[in-house]
Design a protein around this motif. Structure first.
Motif, PDB file in Angstrom:
ATOM      1  N   GLY A 141      11.354  53.332 -15.883  1.00 31.21           N
ATOM      2  CA  GLY A 141      11.388  54.063 -14.834  1.00 31.21           C
ATOM      3  C   GLY A 141      12.654  54.525 -15.079  1.00 31.21           C
ATOM      4  N   ILE A 142      13.014  55.336 -16.243  1.00 31.55           N
ATOM      5  CA  ILE A 142      13.977  56.305 -17.006  1.00 31.55           C
ATOM      6  C   ILE A 142      14.557  58.265 -16.130  1.00 31.55           C
ATOM      7  CG2 ILE A 142      15.052  55.683 -18.825  1.00 31.55           C
ATOM      8  CD1 ILE A 142      13.813  58.045 -20.672  1.00 31.55           C
ATOM      9  N   THR A 143      15.585  58.635 -15.636  1.00 35.55           N
ATOM     10  CA  THR A 143      15.675  59.567 -15.116  1.00 35.55           C
ATOM     11  C   THR A 143      16.571  60.295 -17.280  1.00 35.55           C
ATOM     12  OG1 THR A 143      15.336  59.258 -13.704  1.00 35.55           O
ATOM     13  CG2 THR A 143      16.178  61.774 -13.626  1.00 35.55           C
TER      14      THR A 143
ATOM     15  N   LEU B  90      24.410  64.470 -33.868  1.00 36.49           N
ATOM     16  CA  LEU B  90      24.453  63.515 -32.754  1.00 36.49           C
ATOM     17  C   LEU B  90      26.252  63.322 -33.041  1.00 36.49           C
ATOM     18  CD1 LEU B  90      21.050  61.795 -32.504  1.00 36.49           C
ATOM     19  CD2 LEU B  90      21.907  63.948 -31.353  1.00 36.49           C
ATOM     20  N   HIS B  91      26.578  64.257 -32.496  1.00 34.19           N
ATOM     21  CA  HIS B  91      28.200  63.621 -32.540  1.00 34.19           C
ATOM     22  C   HIS B  91      28.485  62.229 -31.522  1.00 34.19           C
ATOM     23  CE1 HIS B  91      28.074  68.308 -33.593  1.00 34.19           C
ATOM     24  NE2 HIS B  91      28.627  67.500 -34.250  1.00 34.19           N
ATOM     25  N   ALA B  92      28.290  62.127 -30.557  1.00 31.65           N
ATOM     26  CA  ALA B  92      28.904  60.989 -29.676  1.00 31.65           C
ATOM     27  C   ALA B  92      27.674  60.842 -28.983  1.00 31.65           C
ATOM     28  CB  ALA B  92      30.245  61.402 -28.417  1.00 31.65           C
ATOM     29  N   LEU B  93      27.594  59.460 -28.679  1.00 33.48           N
ATOM     30  CA  LEU B  93      26.168  58.428 -28.763  1.00 33.48           C
ATOM     31  C   LEU B  93      26.922  57.123 -27.998  1.00 33.48           C
ATOM     32  CD1 LEU B  93      22.893  57.582 -28.168  1.00 33.48           C
ATOM     33  CD2 LEU B  93      23.104  57.612 -30.356  1.00 33.48           C
ATOM     34  N   GLU B  94      26.461  56.569 -26.680  1.00 33.75           N
ATOM     35  CA  GLU B  94      27.251  55.913 -26.504  1.00 33.75           C
ATOM     36  C   GLU B  94      26.459  55.372 -24.681  1.00 33.75           C
ATOM     37  OE1 GLU B  94      31.694  53.343 -24.779  1.00 33.75           O
ATOM     38  OE2 GLU B  94      31.241  55.476 -24.937  1.00 33.75           O
ATOM     39  N   ARG B  95      26.071  53.122 -25.183  1.00 37.06           N
ATOM     40  CA  ARG B  95      25.369  53.323 -23.783  1.00 37.06           C
ATOM     41  C   ARG B  95      26.695  52.308 -23.091  1.00 37.06           C
ATOM     42  NH1 ARG B  95      25.090  47.543 -23.735  1.00 37.06           N
ATOM     43  NH2 ARG B  95      25.727  46.535 -25.609  1.00 37.06           N
ATOM     44  N   SER B  96      26.143  52.249 -21.867  1.00 40.30           N
ATOM     45  CA  SER B  96      27.387  51.436 -20.457  1.00 40.30           C
ATOM     46  C   SER B  96      27.112  49.841 -21.445  1.00 40.30           C
ATOM     47  CB  SER B  96      26.691  51.575 -19.105  1.00 40.30           C
ATOM     48  OG  SER B  96      26.866  50.544 -18.279  1.00 40.30           O
ATOM     49  N   PRO B  97      28.461  49.883 -21.352  1.00 47.27           N
ATOM     50  CA  PRO B  97      29.086  48.232 -21.713  1.00 47.27           C
ATOM     51  C   PRO B  97      28.471  46.941 -20.572  1.00 47.27           C
ATOM     52  CG  PRO B  97      31.041  49.262 -21.844  1.00 47.27           C
ATOM     53  CD  PRO B  97      29.480  50.234 -21.021  1.00 47.27           C
ATOM     54  N   VAL B  98      28.156  47.827 -19.395  1.00 48.44           N
ATOM     55  CA  VAL B  98      27.767  46.666 -19.051  1.00 48.44           C
ATOM     56  C   VAL B  98      27.037  46.794 -18.191  1.00 48.44           C
ATOM     57  CG1 VAL B  98      30.531  46.132 -17.937  1.00 48.44           C
ATOM     58  CG2 VAL B  98      29.705  47.607 -17.055  1.00 48.44           C
ATOM     59  N   ASN B  99      26.215  45.756 -17.325  1.00 49.93           N
ATOM     60  CA  ASN B  99      25.069  46.006 -16.470  1.00 49.93           C
ATOM     61  C   ASN B  99      23.930  47.140 -16.500  1.00 49.93           C
ATOM     62  OD1 ASN B  99      26.399  44.073 -14.488  1.00 49.93           O
ATOM     63  ND2 ASN B  99      27.359  45.679 -13.433  1.00 49.93           N
ATOM     64  N   ASN B 100      23.899  46.732 -18.046  1.00 53.27           N
ATOM     65  CA  ASN B 100      22.628  47.913 -18.612  1.00 53.27           C
ATOM     66  C   ASN B 100      21.745  47.252 -18.544  1.00 53.27           C
ATOM     67  OD1 ASN B 100      21.703  50.180 -19.814  1.00 53.27           O
ATOM     68  ND2 ASN B 100      23.534  50.734 -20.634  1.00 53.27           N
ATOM     69  N   GLU B 101      20.467  47.122 -18.255  1.00 51.17           N
ATOM     70  CA  GLU B 101      19.550  47.048 -18.156  1.00 51.17           C
ATOM     71  C   GLU B 101      18.264  47.759 -19.131  1.00 51.17           C
ATOM     72  OE1 GLU B 101      18.121  48.935 -13.643  1.00 51.17           O
ATOM     73  OE2 GLU B 101      18.696  47.022 -12.829  1.00 51.17           O
ATOM     74  N   LEU B 102      19.080  48.458 -20.259  1.00 50.56           N
ATOM     75  CA  LEU B 102      18.395  49.374 -21.104  1.00 50.56           C
ATOM     76  C   LEU B 102      19.006  48.921 -21.804  1.00 50.56           C
ATOM     77  CD1 LEU B 102      17.756  52.774 -19.482  1.00 50.56           C
ATOM     78  CD2 LEU B 102      16.284  51.306 -19.647  1.00 50.56           C
TER      79      LEU B 102
ATOM     80  N   GLY C 187      17.454  54.251 -11.871  1.00 50.33           N
ATOM     81  CA  GLY C 187      17.407  53.590 -10.951  1.00 50.33           C
ATOM     82  C   GLY C 187      18.890  54.872 -10.382  1.00 50.33           C
ATOM     83  N   GLY C 188      19.344  55.347 -10.830  1.00 52.72           N
ATOM     84  CA  GLY C 188      20.815  56.409 -10.620  1.00 52.72           C
ATOM     85  C   GLY C 188      21.930  55.604 -11.408  1.00 52.72           C
ATOM     86  N   THR C 189      21.433  55.360 -12.190  1.00 52.28           N
ATOM     87  CA  THR C 189      22.707  54.495 -12.670  1.00 52.28           C
ATOM     88  C   THR C 189      22.797  54.654 -13.669  1.00 52.28           C
ATOM     89  OG1 THR C 189      21.936  51.754 -11.570  1.00 52.28           O
ATOM     90  CG2 THR C 189      23.390  52.182 -12.982  1.00 52.28           C
ATOM     91  N   LEU C 190      22.996  55.484 -14.667  1.00 55.73           N
ATOM     92  CA  LEU C 190      23.938  56.098 -15.569  1.00 55.73           C
ATOM     93  C   LEU C 190      23.807  54.739 -16.808  1.00 55.73           C
ATOM     94  CD1 LEU C 190      24.918  58.230 -17.378  1.00 55.73           C
ATOM     95  CD2 LEU C 190      27.550  58.027 -17.318  1.00 55.73           C
ATOM     96  N   HIS C 191      23.717  54.475 -17.775  1.00 53.87           N
ATOM     97  CA  HIS C 191      23.334  54.055 -19.042  1.00 53.87           C
ATOM     98  C   HIS C 191      23.439  54.208 -20.022  1.00 53.87           C
ATOM     99  CE1 HIS C 191      21.641  50.671 -16.550  1.00 53.87           C
ATOM    100  NE2 HIS C 191      20.612  51.622 -15.628  1.00 53.87           N
ATOM    101  N   GLY C 192      23.465  55.403 -20.462  1.00 58.26           N
ATOM    102  CA  GLY C 192      23.628  56.102 -21.521  1.00 58.26           C
ATOM    103  C   GLY C 192      24.376  57.544 -21.830  1.00 58.26           C
TER     104      GLY C 192
END
Length: 185
Positions: free
Chosen positions: A37-39, A112-124, A92-97
């Motif tokens: 369910g990603i966007t 690819l110079h910069a790649l990061e995922r959210s450190p908190v509440n990250n369902e992905l 679900g509208g939340t930014l994950h990466g």
């Protein structure tokens, strides 16, 4: 589009070409990862601003990237222009990466110079990298690239993670890993 056709495009046509390619890649990846369910979208200023706060949220500081996402946003919008590869991953509208990259002028390498995922509440968590690398591979392949580079890995743990995805480290004269490379088929 072959190199000669691409080379004859005006700047405005090149911008339009890459915008359409990114949108096509995003829709294909959303479909291929449909169960999540990603966007996917290009990075907006509010995404960059939110991601800039992530570095203080990591429980282990060595996992934190040093990217200044707002600065990168401004650089990629101006200097990066048409050939940029930028992607925000939401569920679900939340930014994950987020990811910023750039096709080289000859379109043979996607960096690819910069790649990061959210450190908190990250369902992905554990999936952001797979989604990003899949999208980058698709974008690079459509552009006729021969390689994808993951530049300046954050830590040795990141280097090992990228190696587990099939990327080979490239070292400088001091034996530091400058980037990891994947040759496309």
């Amino acid at each position: 589009m072959d190199a000669e056709q691409y080379g004859s495009l005006t700047y405005k046509q090149t911008v339009s070409y890459h915008e359409k390619l990114r949108a096509q890649v995003f829709r294909n990846v959303e479909k291929d990862f449909g169960g999540l369910g990603i966007t996917l979208s290009e990075i907006a200023f509010k995404d960059a601003n939110e991601a800039s706060s992530w570095k203080t949220m990591w429980s282990k500081p060595e996992k934190a990237a040093t990217w200044d996402w707002v600065r990168l946003y401004n650089e990629y919008r101006s200097r990066g222009g048409s050939r940029r590869f930028d992607m925000a991953i939401r569920r679900g509208g939340t930014l994950h990466g987020l990811c910023y990259g750039m096709m080289e002028g000859n379109r043979l390498v996607l960096r690819l110079h910069a790649l990061e995922r959210s450190p908190v509440n990250n369902e992905l968590a554990g999936k952001v990298l797979d989604i990003t690398l899949y999208a980058a591979d698709l974008y690079a392949s459509i552009n006729g690239a021969q390689e994808i580079w993951l530049c300046d890995p954050v830590s040795p743990a990141h280097t090992r993670l990228y190696q587990s995805k099939g990327y080979s480290p490239v070292n400088n004269w001091r034996d530091d890993v400058t980037h990891l490379m994947l040759r496309l088929k």
